[in-house]
Write a protein that holds these residues in place. Structure first.
Motif, mmCIF file in Angstrom:
data_model
loop_
_atom_site.group_PDB
_atom_site.id
_atom_site.type_symbol
_atom_site.label_atom_id
_atom_site.label_comp_id
_atom_site.label_asym_id
_atom_site.label_seq_id
_atom_site.Cartn_x
_atom_site.Cartn_y
_atom_site.Cartn_z
ATOM 1 N N THR A 1 16.356 9.481 -5.781
ATOM 2 C CA THR A 1 16.320 8.738 -7.049
ATOM 3 C C THR A 1 15.494 7.464 -6.897
ATOM 4 N N LEU A 2 15.636 6.796 -5.774
ATOM 5 C CA LEU A 2 14.872 5.576 -5.516
ATOM 6 C C LEU A 2 13.376 5.867 -5.515
ATOM 7 N N ALA A 3 12.960 6.925 -4.846
ATOM 8 C CA ALA A 3 11.541 7.285 -4.804
ATOM 9 C C ALA A 3 11.004 7.571 -6.196
ATOM 10 N N ALA A 4 11.778 8.309 -6.987
ATOM 11 C CA ALA A 4 11.350 8.612 -8.367
ATOM 12 C C ALA A 4 11.246 7.332 -9.196
ATOM 13 N N GLU B 1 6.884 11.625 -0.070
ATOM 14 C CA GLU B 1 6.744 10.768 1.116
ATOM 15 C C GLU B 1 7.677 9.565 1.038
ATOM 16 N N LEU B 2 7.794 8.972 -0.137
ATOM 17 C CA LEU B 2 8.710 7.838 -0.314
ATOM 18 C C LEU B 2 10.155 8.286 -0.097
ATOM 19 N N HIS B 3 10.500 9.446 -0.623
ATOM 20 C CA HIS B 3 11.844 10.007 -0.420
ATOM 21 C C HIS B 3 12.129 10.153 1.077
ATOM 22 N N ARG B 4 11.136 10.647 1.821
ATOM 23 C CA ARG B 4 11.305 10.849 3.265
ATOM 24 C C ARG B 4 11.568 9.530 3.988
ATOM 25 N N ILE B 5 10.758 8.508 3.732
ATOM 26 C CA ILE B 5 10.926 7.273 4.510
ATOM 27 C C ILE B 5 12.180 6.506 4.089
ATOM 28 N N PHE B 6 12.511 6.527 2.783
ATOM 29 C CA PHE B 6 13.731 5.834 2.359
ATOM 30 C C PHE B 6 14.970 6.508 2.948
ATOM 31 N N GLY B 7 14.947 7.828 3.015
ATOM 32 C CA GLY B 7 16.091 8.548 3.553
ATOM 33 C C GLY B 7 16.166 8.485 5.068
ATOM 34 N N MET B 8 15.017 8.684 5.726
ATOM 35 C CA MET B 8 15.010 8.756 7.184
ATOM 36 C C MET B 8 15.099 7.381 7.831
ATOM 37 N N TYR B 9 14.272 6.449 7.377
ATOM 38 C CA TYR B 9 14.179 5.146 8.036
ATOM 39 C C TYR B 9 15.122 4.093 7.453
ATOM 40 N N VAL C 1 16.144 -0.683 2.200
ATOM 41 C CA VAL C 1 14.846 -0.351 1.603
ATOM 42 C C VAL C 1 13.722 -1.057 2.366
ATOM 43 N N PHE C 2 13.929 -2.336 2.642
ATOM 44 C CA PHE C 2 12.912 -3.105 3.356
ATOM 45 C C PHE C 2 12.739 -2.594 4.788
ATOM 46 N N GLN C 3 13.833 -2.211 5.418
ATOM 47 C CA GLN C 3 13.747 -1.659 6.771
ATOM 48 C C GLN C 3 12.879 -0.407 6.780
ATOM 49 N N ALA C 4 13.074 0.459 5.802
ATOM 50 C CA ALA C 4 12.297 1.696 5.725
ATOM 51 C C ALA C 4 10.811 1.402 5.584
ATOM 52 N N LEU C 5 10.474 0.468 4.707
ATOM 53 C CA LEU C 5 9.063 0.124 4.492
ATOM 54 C C LEU C 5 8.455 -0.524 5.728
ATOM 55 N N ARG C 6 9.217 -1.389 6.391
ATOM 56 C CA ARG C 6 8.716 -2.066 7.593
ATOM 57 C C ARG C 6 8.457 -1.067 8.718
ATOM 58 N N ILE C 7 9.393 -0.135 8.915
ATOM 59 C CA ILE C 7 9.227 0.865 9.967
ATOM 60 C C ILE C 7 7.988 1.712 9.710
ATOM 61 N N GLU C 8 7.794 2.109 8.454
ATOM 62 C CA GLU C 8 6.635 2.935 8.105
ATOM 63 C C GLU C 8 5.338 2.147 8.247
ATOM 64 N N ALA C 9 5.329 0.912 7.766
ATOM 65 C CA ALA C 9 4.108 0.102 7.803
ATOM 66 C C ALA C 9 3.629 -0.126 9.233
ATOM 67 N N ASN C 10 4.570 -0.229 10.161
ATOM 68 C CA ASN C 10 4.210 -0.522 11.550
ATOM 69 C C ASN C 10 4.277 0.694 12.468
ATOM 70 N N ASP D 1 0.835 -1.207 0.000
ATOM 71 C CA ASP D 1 0.000 0.000 0.000
ATOM 72 C C ASP D 1 0.868 1.256 0.000
ATOM 73 N N ILE D 2 1.945 1.213 0.763
ATOM 74 C CA ILE D 2 2.861 2.358 0.818
ATOM 75 C C ILE D 2 3.490 2.597 -0.545
ATOM 76 N N ILE D 3 3.960 1.530 -1.173
ATOM 77 C CA ILE D 3 4.560 1.646 -2.507
ATOM 78 C C ILE D 3 3.551 2.190 -3.507
ATOM 79 N N ALA D 4 2.286 1.787 -3.370
ATOM 80 C CA ALA D 4 1.258 2.180 -4.342
ATOM 81 C C ALA D 4 0.727 3.588 -4.120
ATOM 82 N N ASP D 5 0.622 4.003 -2.855
ATOM 83 C CA ASP D 5 -0.148 5.202 -2.547
ATOM 84 C C ASP D 5 0.671 6.417 -2.124
ATOM 85 N N TYR D 6 1.876 6.213 -1.611
ATOM 86 C CA TYR D 6 2.634 7.356 -1.112
ATOM 87 C C TYR D 6 3.138 8.217 -2.263
#
Length: 309
Positions: A167-170, A151-159, A207-216, A142-147
């Motif tokens: 570049t990853l977010a784009a 927002e993706l730039h923020r979580i990939f960089g921060m978390y 990348v997975f750590q960032a998504l996991r932290i955000e999802a939870n 859902d995060i990958i689809a909707d953010y």
């Protein structure tokens, strides 16, 4: 007893001996394990509690609840809840105050090794990553689809502390225009053009750590839980927290030292500080080379301990 003797395939507890020593368990005491997981730490705590002792273990995962059923006995209560509900749940169980609290913030081996949970880059499976897959919170897919790209730039960089987070977010936003990204394999393929060669495993883990932290909502949940420890622990009670990445460790370190997560410690008009904990670990306790050889997940673990003032 060898600290690895009773480990199960579900999860090998990290720094078990160090955690137990830090808790300074009293046979008739009342303790909390806010991260039951596979029950490795909880089982050993129960072994050391006498007839008057009680352990309350938290976890929001249905698989953990099944593991907890194996430990069913007087003096043990499993609470199916996020640890951000620490105070209200302990109050509901008439369990205040407590003598010690343990938090092992890592993902359990079972969660990593179950492909359909989506935590590991080693398998293909759905992009889920929720600690409670039965909940209503957005999954990693859902995060990958909707953010938004920002927002993706923020979580990939921060978390994830990903160096090319922008570049990853784009890249993700461009890839999802063509098709839905709902699987681990689909995400790895989508970001392959920006994944550094020779460093694929480390990059994907970030990348997975960032998504996991955000999802939870892990950082907010951790802050809320830590703030409540000052309410639930009796004076002299032990707070024992083991973290696995710098963001968590920084929050734990600051809270123990200052009673807050950001800024300087507050002082009264006479220059006296009023912090909730006395810090016992100026430097974090880390796993031995022997343990790291047996359990690679111990490599990044940092254990911090405080006593409630």
């Amino acid at each position: 007893m060898n600290q690895y003797a009773n480990d199960t395939d579900y999860h090998r507890p990290v720094m078990l001996a160090e955690c137990l020593e830090a808790l300074q368990l009293q046979p008739g005491g009342r303790y909390v394990d806010v991260t039951f997981g596979g029950g490795g730490h909880s089982a050993r705590i129960l072994e050391r509690l006498g007839p008057g002792g009680h352990l309350y273990s938290f976890d929001q995962d249905a698989d953990a609840e099944q593991e907890a059923a194996k430990l069913a006995r007087p003096g043990f209560t499993f609470i199916r809840s996020n640890f951000r509900n620490l105070f209200s749940e302990l109050k509901r169980h008439d369990a205040l105050p407590v003598d010690g609290l343990l938090a092992d913030l890592g993902v359990s081996s079972h969660q990593f090794d179950t492909p359909e949970r989506g935590f590991s880059t080693r398998f293909d499976g759905p992009l889920d990553m929720r600690m409670n897959p039965e909940g209503d919170e957005p999954s990693a897919a859902d995060i990958i689809a909707d953010y938004s790209e920002a927002e993706l730039h923020r979580i990939f960089g921060m978390y994830g502390e990903v160096t090319n987070a922008r570049t990853l977010a784009a890249t993700v936003v461009a890839a999802r225009r063509g098709q839905s990204i709902t699987t681990i394999g689909g995400l790895k393929k989508a970001i392959a053009p920006v994944t550094p060669r020779g460093k694929e495993n480390k990059y994907l883990a970030q990348v997975f750590q960032a998504l996991r932290i955000e999802a939870n909502d892990e950082m907010a949940a951790l802050r809320e839980m830590l703030e409540q420890t000052a309410q639930v622990l009796r004076p002299g009670g032990r707070l024992v927290v083991m973290s696995y990445h710098s963001l968590e460790d920084r929050l734990v370190k600051n809270f123990l030292a200052k009673g807050k997560f950001y800024g300087e410690v507050e002082k009264d008009l006479f220059g006296r500080t009023n912090v909730p904990f006395e810090v016992l670990t100026r430097r974090p306790i880390e796993a031995t080379a022997e343990e790291i050889a047996l359990n690679s997940r111990a490599r990044s673990a940092k254990l911090r301990v405080g006593i409630k003032n």
